[in-house]
Design a protein around this motif. Sequence first.
Motif, short mmCIF file in Angstrom:
data_model
loop_
_atom_site.label_atom_id
_atom_site.label_comp_id
_atom_site.label_asym_id
_atom_site.label_seq_id
_atom_site.Cartn_x
_atom_site.Cartn_y
_atom_site.Cartn_z
N GLY A 263 43.42 55.91 71.88
CA GLY A 263 42.21 56.33 72.58
C GLY A 263 41.68 55.24 73.49
O GLY A 263 41.26 55.50 74.62
N ASP A 264 41.70 53.98 73.01
CA ASP A 264 41.24 52.86 73.84
C ASP A 264 42.11 52.69 75.07
O ASP A 264 41.63 52.43 76.18
CB ASP A 264 41.23 51.57 73.02
N GLU A 265 43.42 52.83 74.87
CA GLU A 265 44.33 52.69 76.01
C GLU A 265 44.05 53.77 77.05
O GLU A 265 44.08 53.50 78.27
CB GLU A 265 45.77 52.80 75.51
N LEU A 266 43.74 54.98 76.61
CA LEU A 266 43.43 56.07 77.53
C LEU A 266 42.14 55.77 78.30
O LEU A 266 42.07 55.97 79.51
CB LEU A 266 43.29 57.39 76.77
N LEU A 267 41.12 55.25 77.60
CA LEU A 267 39.85 54.93 78.26
C LEU A 267 40.02 53.86 79.33
O LEU A 267 39.44 53.95 80.41
CB LEU A 267 38.82 54.47 77.22
N VAL A 268 40.85 52.86 79.05
CA VAL A 268 41.09 51.79 80.03
C VAL A 268 41.82 52.35 81.26
O VAL A 268 41.50 52.03 82.41
CB VAL A 268 41.87 50.64 79.39
N ALA A 269 42.82 53.21 81.01
CA ALA A 269 43.58 53.79 82.12
C ALA A 269 42.68 54.63 83.02
O ALA A 269 42.76 54.57 84.25
CB ALA A 269 44.73 54.63 81.57
N LEU A 270 41.80 55.42 82.42
CA LEU A 270 40.88 56.23 83.22
C LEU A 270 39.90 55.36 84.00
O LEU A 270 39.52 55.68 85.15
CB LEU A 270 40.12 57.21 82.32
N ALA A 271 39.46 54.24 83.40
CA ALA A 271 38.55 53.33 84.10
C ALA A 271 39.22 52.75 85.34
O ALA A 271 38.60 52.64 86.41
CB ALA A 271 38.10 52.21 83.16
N ARG A 272 40.53 52.39 85.20
CA ARG A 272 41.23 51.83 86.36
C ARG A 272 41.40 52.88 87.45
O ARG A 272 41.34 52.57 88.64
CB ARG A 272 42.60 51.30 85.93
N ARG A 273 41.62 54.14 87.06
CA ARG A 273 41.75 55.21 88.05
C ARG A 273 40.44 55.38 88.83
O ARG A 273 40.46 55.56 90.04
CB ARG A 273 42.14 56.52 87.37
N LEU A 274 39.32 55.31 88.09
CA LEU A 274 38.03 55.43 88.77
C LEU A 274 37.78 54.26 89.72
O LEU A 274 37.34 54.43 90.86
CB LEU A 274 36.89 55.51 87.76
N LEU B 222 40.29 62.58 89.80
CA LEU B 222 40.71 61.28 89.24
C LEU B 222 40.80 61.35 87.71
O LEU B 222 41.66 60.69 87.10
CB LEU B 222 39.70 60.19 89.64
N LEU B 223 39.94 62.18 87.08
CA LEU B 223 39.92 62.25 85.62
C LEU B 223 40.78 63.40 85.10
O LEU B 223 40.85 63.59 83.87
CB LEU B 223 38.48 62.41 85.13
N ARG B 224 41.40 64.18 86.00
CA ARG B 224 42.33 65.24 85.56
C ARG B 224 43.73 64.73 85.85
O ARG B 224 44.20 64.73 86.99
CB ARG B 224 42.06 66.52 86.32
N ALA B 225 44.39 64.25 84.79
CA ALA B 225 45.70 63.65 85.02
C ALA B 225 46.47 63.59 83.72
O ALA B 225 45.93 63.79 82.63
CB ALA B 225 45.54 62.24 85.60
N ALA B 226 47.78 63.32 83.87
CA ALA B 226 48.65 63.06 82.72
C ALA B 226 48.79 61.55 82.64
O ALA B 226 49.40 60.91 83.50
CB ALA B 226 49.99 63.73 82.88
#
Length: 965
Positions: free
Chosen positions: A587-598, A639-643
Amino acid sequence: MTDPAQRAEISVDAWRARCGAADNPPEAQASTPTELDRLTALTVPAALCSDGDVVEYANEPFARLLAAGGVDDLIGKDLGSFLVRAGALGAHRLSRFDGSETTVRLSVWPTGNGRDPALRLVLCTPCDEERPPGEAVPAAPAAPRAARVPTGQFPDVGWLTDAQDLAEAERLAGVGSWTYDPATEEMYFSQGALEMFARHGYDLDDPLANVHPNDRDATATLINDAGRNRIEMELRDLTGEHFFMLRARPDFDESGEVIRWLGTLQDVTTIRENERRLRERLRRSEDAERVAMLGIWEWDPVTDECRWSETMAALVGVSSDLDLTYGSYLSFVHPDDRQWVDRLWRQLAVKHEPVSCEHQMVTADGAERIFRCNGAAVTGPDGRVTLVGTAQDVTEHRAAEAIVERSSQRFADLVSITPVGIGIFDHSERLVDANDALCELLGYDLDQLRGITAEEMTHPEDRTARSRSAAWITESGEKSSKVAQRLLVRSSGEPVYCELHIAISVQDDGSRFWLVVFQDITERRRTAEALRHQATHDDLTGLPNRAAVKELLGKLLATVDPDQLAVLFCDIDNFKRVNDSLGHDAGDELLVALARRLEGGLPPHCTAARISGDEYVVICSDVAAVGGVDALATRVAGLLRAAVPVHNQLVRVSASIGAAVPTGATSTGADLLRFADAAMFEAKREGAGRVSLASAALIASADRQVHLEGQLRDALSRDGLTLHFQPVVGADGSVQTAEALVRWPHPDRGLLSPDIFLPVAEQGDLLRELDRWVLRTALREAASWPEPDGRQVGVAVNLAGLVPGVPDFVESVINAVSESGIAWDRVILELVETSLMDLPSRVLNAMGQLVDRGVRFAVDDFGTGYSSLARLKELPAQIVKVDRQFVSGVGTDPSDFAVARAVVDMARAMGRSCVAEGVETATQFHVLRGVGVDAYQGWLFSRPVPPKEFRAVLGLGPLHVPRAG
């Protein structure tokens, strides 16, 4: 005494015989004039009177004064018959033979004549207004001569020729003379005495009445006890402001009897005042000498005699009454200094040039002291040279100076070795001196630093930021000051941040200088910046956090056009399932990845932030530049809709987004976040990946939520909530525990259940305070429950905000239990499964302390977290509660039955007890009892009831248990 009728016939010769002249031999009469002759020769009007003031004899001036035909016209006359009226100071108005009047001053004196003791001498002095112009002013006598008058003779009245001078002398000396006749008890006063009495308003009839009461008795006693002795004493008048010296002596006849007292009264007020001032001046001088430890000395080099003041003698330790010489002084000089000191003073005696020196002294008690001496030669009126000077004990001064000198040296040593930079600047703000630490700090040698200005030491960036680059010196003013921070520059050009402490001091020549301490705070600043970044940024993603969002929104609302501001609230859909299925690390890894996308995909003028869990916020300060709010929301949703690859597998995610813009001038940053949050919940209700803009209706609903939040806060502060209790029963129907369930008696909406106001409490950050209230109230209520069949019933409290990991969790529980007085083993704390997962060891240890005291923990809604049943063994919990969603289908759904059975088996294997919640039917009860559930909670046995009804339930004994059908 002759008969008055015959007095006119008395010749001068008869009077000579009466006054004793006939007793003298003829040769004496021829060669020595008698006293009567002297009286006759007086130019002052005079007469001799007997008792009744009858004139026995008068001289020619007296006859002329009264306009008589001759002396014989006065003989036998009563002097009182000439008196018209009496005046002040002995002035009397007399009637003359020609019918006119004249004013005179009468002085009456006893003659001391042994043949006729009642005989008195009367002197008449014309007053100024009766005296022809240019005529000398005769004066009455001040007093008879002090010499004793021989018996049988008139007093020597030859002194009357000097009466005017004597009267003037009395006035100048402030003296008045008087005579007292013991036989007649009459007193006679001189002109000076009369004027003195009149000047002060004293009583002539009773002189003793003029004496101060404190001196009166002593004066009367001295006079009465005087006898034949002289009298001399000082007394005060009634006011106590004037002082007089009274002197008197007795006068004797040839038989040795006192025939009269002769005395003087001198006004010594001025003398005593001068004496007092002199004493005061001497006292102050002596006090100053003692305080300053300054003695005064004189040395006569001719006689070798020395005179020391009392302070001088006290400094040496001897008496000032001793006969002292120069050798005496020299004997007290320390042997090490004696030779050169003697040579110096001898030089003063010869050359008379001032001398100043400092030497050691050995006082009379053997103590070694340091004296500062000054001497000079003074020439007197007779041309004689005397050496005078002072001696001051400066031992303590020198000791203090030595301490200061040593302290200064220590300070200099400390400055040189201290790791803090220290510099001295002159009035032109140029560096004069510096220690090694400052040289090292700025990367210069001392020679290179000297002369450099404060401005040259300041970094160019700091100079530009301030109009006065050297303000850290000049702004310090006249007092010590602290300059929070200045950016200086090293010789290499590298910036260094310093905190400055500035103090102004004055040099010996009176010029000012600045002492500046340079504290290198570069590392501290970096640490502070790191801490500030940590306080305003999310630890996991590095994005700004909630605090930074509030600060940024407040700044933007004050500086940009509100119409161009927008806030997007983004919540990741189904993020909890990722955490539960793949673990928190994933879950943490997913949150970091989404932050970088934003961060990488947002347009300019936009800032991304993470405010909690899986919630992100996007703030845009120029909506027009990004194409409007809809375009911005679409871009963020993309940006937040992704695989996203997480743990080597792709995780597909989306986000529900709520958008809000300012609705008026009164909108705040908190309002925008709240409106966007409400819009996000609206979007989530429509399905995953949706976007919703905060409408007027939605904002109104959010406002109602805020209003409800305010009401909830008020209810909490005034105990406006209430508790209901639902029993947890054993298989036999006995009540084992009861769960406390909070209710809100709303003033307008009636009794509200938790599912209505708990979301409000969560959004308003009130869950922790709500839990504390429920815990305190429930324990206090349970402490008063009855004990059915002697058994104590436990109380369970479900905690949602006050959970392990919260700093005051353990402390709050301990305080609540201690305040209520309930037994520790009756307390059960229910926590959802997720709040007990992945707890740090310190939290587990703290919970263990509660468990050691007897507190039990229950895992509520177990099985809904999608976590492994194996984790149950890691939880510090003694009770597992099977969630109602599995209980509801145990009689009809094999899957629910299997889950319930697995949970019970696992709990039993690990030594935990198992409670089923939501039991509503007899079938559910029997099935669960069959798989080994230990206790049951649900409407089958009782609904949640108020405290009073729950006490009634306890009084009924075991509850009804349905039979198997």
